[in-house]
Scaffold this motif. Structure first.
Motif, PDB file in Angstrom:
ATOM      1  N   LEU A   1       0.854  -1.189   0.000  1.00  0.00           N
ATOM      2  CA  LEU A   1       0.000   0.000   0.000  1.00  0.00           C
ATOM      3  C   LEU A   1       0.887   1.235   0.000  1.00  0.00           C
ATOM      4  CD1 LEU A   1      -2.734  -0.437   2.803  1.00  0.00           C
ATOM      5  CD2 LEU A   1      -3.095  -0.480   0.350  1.00  0.00           C
ATOM      6  N   THR A   2       0.361   2.323  -0.574  1.00  0.00           N
ATOM      7  CA  THR A   2       1.043   3.609  -0.421  1.00  0.00           C
ATOM      8  C   THR A   2       0.504   4.263   0.854  1.00  0.00           C
ATOM      9  OG1 THR A   2      -0.622   4.850  -1.667  1.00  0.00           O
ATOM     10  CG2 THR A   2       1.207   3.873  -2.930  1.00  0.00           C
ATOM     11  N   GLN A   3       1.206   5.273   1.325  1.00  0.00           N
ATOM     12  CA  GLN A   3       0.732   5.988   2.509  1.00  0.00           C
ATOM     13  C   GLN A   3      -0.625   6.631   2.245  1.00  0.00           C
ATOM     14  OE1 GLN A   3       2.349   5.931   5.612  1.00  0.00           O
ATOM     15  NE2 GLN A   3       0.312   6.625   6.186  1.00  0.00           N
ATOM     16  N   TYR A   4      -0.829   7.141   1.021  1.00  0.00           N
ATOM     17  CA  TYR A   4      -2.119   7.732   0.639  1.00  0.00           C
ATOM     18  C   TYR A   4      -3.243   6.706   0.780  1.00  0.00           C
ATOM     19  CZ  TYR A   4      -5.814   9.617  -2.320  1.00  0.00           C
ATOM     20  OH  TYR A   4      -7.042  10.047  -2.791  1.00  0.00           O
ATOM     21  N   GLN A   5      -3.004   5.490   0.282  1.00  0.00           N
ATOM     22  CA  GLN A   5      -4.026   4.443   0.368  1.00  0.00           C
ATOM     23  C   GLN A   5      -4.299   4.061   1.818  1.00  0.00           C
ATOM     24  OE1 GLN A   5      -1.905   1.722  -2.204  1.00  0.00           O
ATOM     25  NE2 GLN A   5      -3.519   1.879  -3.763  1.00  0.00           N
ATOM     26  N   ALA A   6      -3.252   3.938   2.614  1.00  0.00           N
ATOM     27  CA  ALA A   6      -3.430   3.573   4.023  1.00  0.00           C
ATOM     28  C   ALA A   6      -4.245   4.631   4.757  1.00  0.00           C
ATOM     29  CB  ALA A   6      -2.070   3.386   4.693  1.00  0.00           C
ATOM     30  N   ASP A   7      -3.933   5.905   4.520  1.00  0.00           N
ATOM     31  CA  ASP A   7      -4.671   6.988   5.170  1.00  0.00           C
ATOM     32  C   ASP A   7      -6.142   6.974   4.762  1.00  0.00           C
ATOM     33  OD1 ASP A   7      -2.321   7.811   6.396  1.00  0.00           O
ATOM     34  OD2 ASP A   7      -1.951   9.431   4.952  1.00  0.00           O
ATOM     35  N   ALA A   8      -6.408   6.745   3.464  1.00  0.00           N
ATOM     36  CA  ALA A   8      -7.788   6.703   2.985  1.00  0.00           C
ATOM     37  C   ALA A   8      -8.547   5.524   3.590  1.00  0.00           C
ATOM     38  CB  ALA A   8      -7.820   6.626   1.458  1.00  0.00           C
ATOM     39  N   LEU A   9      -7.900   4.374   3.700  1.00  0.00           N
ATOM     40  CA  LEU A   9      -8.548   3.202   4.301  1.00  0.00           C
ATOM     41  C   LEU A   9      -8.858   3.429   5.775  1.00  0.00           C
ATOM     42  CD1 LEU A   9      -6.482   0.372   2.657  1.00  0.00           C
ATOM     43  CD2 LEU A   9      -8.954   0.653   2.472  1.00  0.00           C
ATOM     44  N   LEU A  10      -7.918   4.001   6.499  1.00  0.00           N
ATOM     45  CA  LEU A  10      -8.132   4.247   7.925  1.00  0.00           C
ATOM     46  C   LEU A  10      -9.248   5.252   8.155  1.00  0.00           C
ATOM     47  CD1 LEU A  10      -4.437   4.248   9.137  1.00  0.00           C
ATOM     48  CD2 LEU A  10      -6.188   2.557   9.707  1.00  0.00           C
ATOM     49  N   ALA A  11      -9.408   6.200   7.224  1.00  0.00           N
ATOM     50  CA  ALA A  11     -10.477   7.201   7.328  1.00  0.00           C
ATOM     51  C   ALA A  11     -11.765   6.721   6.652  1.00  0.00           C
ATOM     52  CB  ALA A  11     -10.019   8.510   6.704  1.00  0.00           C
ATOM     53  N   ARG A  12     -11.741   5.500   6.086  1.00  0.00           N
ATOM     54  CA  ARG A  12     -12.896   4.899   5.405  1.00  0.00           C
ATOM     55  C   ARG A  12     -13.364   5.761   4.232  1.00  0.00           C
ATOM     56  NH1 ARG A  12     -14.687   0.466   7.345  1.00  0.00           N
ATOM     57  NH2 ARG A  12     -16.815   0.697   6.635  1.00  0.00           N
ATOM     58  N   ARG A  13     -12.416   6.358   3.509  1.00  0.00           N
ATOM     59  CA  ARG A  13     -12.697   7.146   2.302  1.00  0.00           C
ATOM     60  C   ARG A  13     -12.441   6.256   1.086  1.00  0.00           C
ATOM     61  NH1 ARG A  13      -8.769  10.588   4.429  1.00  0.00           N
ATOM     62  NH2 ARG A  13      -7.686  10.312   2.451  1.00  0.00           N
ATOM     63  N   PHE A  14     -13.308   5.277   0.876  1.00  0.00           N
ATOM     64  CA  PHE A  14     -13.100   4.284  -0.167  1.00  0.00           C
ATOM     65  C   PHE A  14     -13.199   4.871  -1.569  1.00  0.00           C
ATOM     66  CE2 PHE A  14     -15.171   1.576   3.250  1.00  0.00           C
ATOM     67  CZ  PHE A  14     -13.966   1.306   3.857  1.00  0.00           C
ATOM     68  N   ASP A  15     -13.997   5.922  -1.740  1.00  0.00           N
ATOM     69  CA  ASP A  15     -14.133   6.552  -3.054  1.00  0.00           C
ATOM     70  C   ASP A  15     -12.819   7.182  -3.514  1.00  0.00           C
ATOM     71  OD1 ASP A  15     -16.783   5.807  -3.180  1.00  0.00           O
ATOM     72  OD2 ASP A  15     -17.536   7.755  -2.516  1.00  0.00           O
ATOM     73  N   ASP A  16     -11.904   7.435  -2.605  1.00  0.00           N
ATOM     74  CA  ASP A  16     -10.608   8.020  -2.949  1.00  0.00           C
ATOM     75  C   ASP A  16      -9.620   6.980  -3.477  1.00  0.00           C
ATOM     76  OD1 ASP A  16     -11.666  10.343  -1.945  1.00  0.00           O
ATOM     77  OD2 ASP A  16     -10.322  10.476  -0.219  1.00  0.00           O
ATOM     78  N   LEU A  17     -10.010   5.716  -3.507  1.00  0.00           N
ATOM     79  CA  LEU A  17      -9.064   4.650  -3.834  1.00  0.00           C
ATOM     80  C   LEU A  17      -9.234   4.031  -5.211  1.00  0.00           C
ATOM     81  CD1 LEU A  17      -9.024   2.885  -0.381  1.00  0.00           C
ATOM     82  CD2 LEU A  17      -7.246   4.316  -1.373  1.00  0.00           C
TER      83      LEU A  17
END
Length: 85
Positions: A42-58
């Motif tokens: 995972l990239t840091q961007y993906q990890a941050d989005a997953l932790l914030a539950r921003r799935f549309d950002d992925l």
């Protein structure tokens, strides 16, 4: 976020190829994310989005978003990888 919640988030985000993480060892979701970032899964961007539950950002169409490179008044530029190529 617990590790179990983080593993479920991988599936909900459509990143099931990363679901090699198994739920239930008692660590936090943040620790699981760090494990995947450190291993290059995972990239840091993906990890941050997953932790914030921003799935549309992925995911956008057939593209898996890897990072946000920049943004301005009219839009944003992302680094992405085609999911089937």
């Amino acid at each position: 976020v617990t590790r179990d919640e983080f593993v479920r988030s991988l599936g909900e985000a459509g990143l099931t190829a990363l679901a090699e993480l198994r739920p239930g060892d008692g660590t936090t979701g943040s620790a699981a994310a760090r494990e995947l970032v450190d291993s290059g899964k995972l990239t840091q961007y993906q990890a941050d989005a997953l932790l914030a539950r921003r799935f549309d950002d992925l995911v956008m169409g057939n593209y898996e978003i890897l990072d946000r490179l920049g943004a301005g008044g009219m839009g944003a530029v992302f680094k992405a990888r085609h999911r089937r190529m």
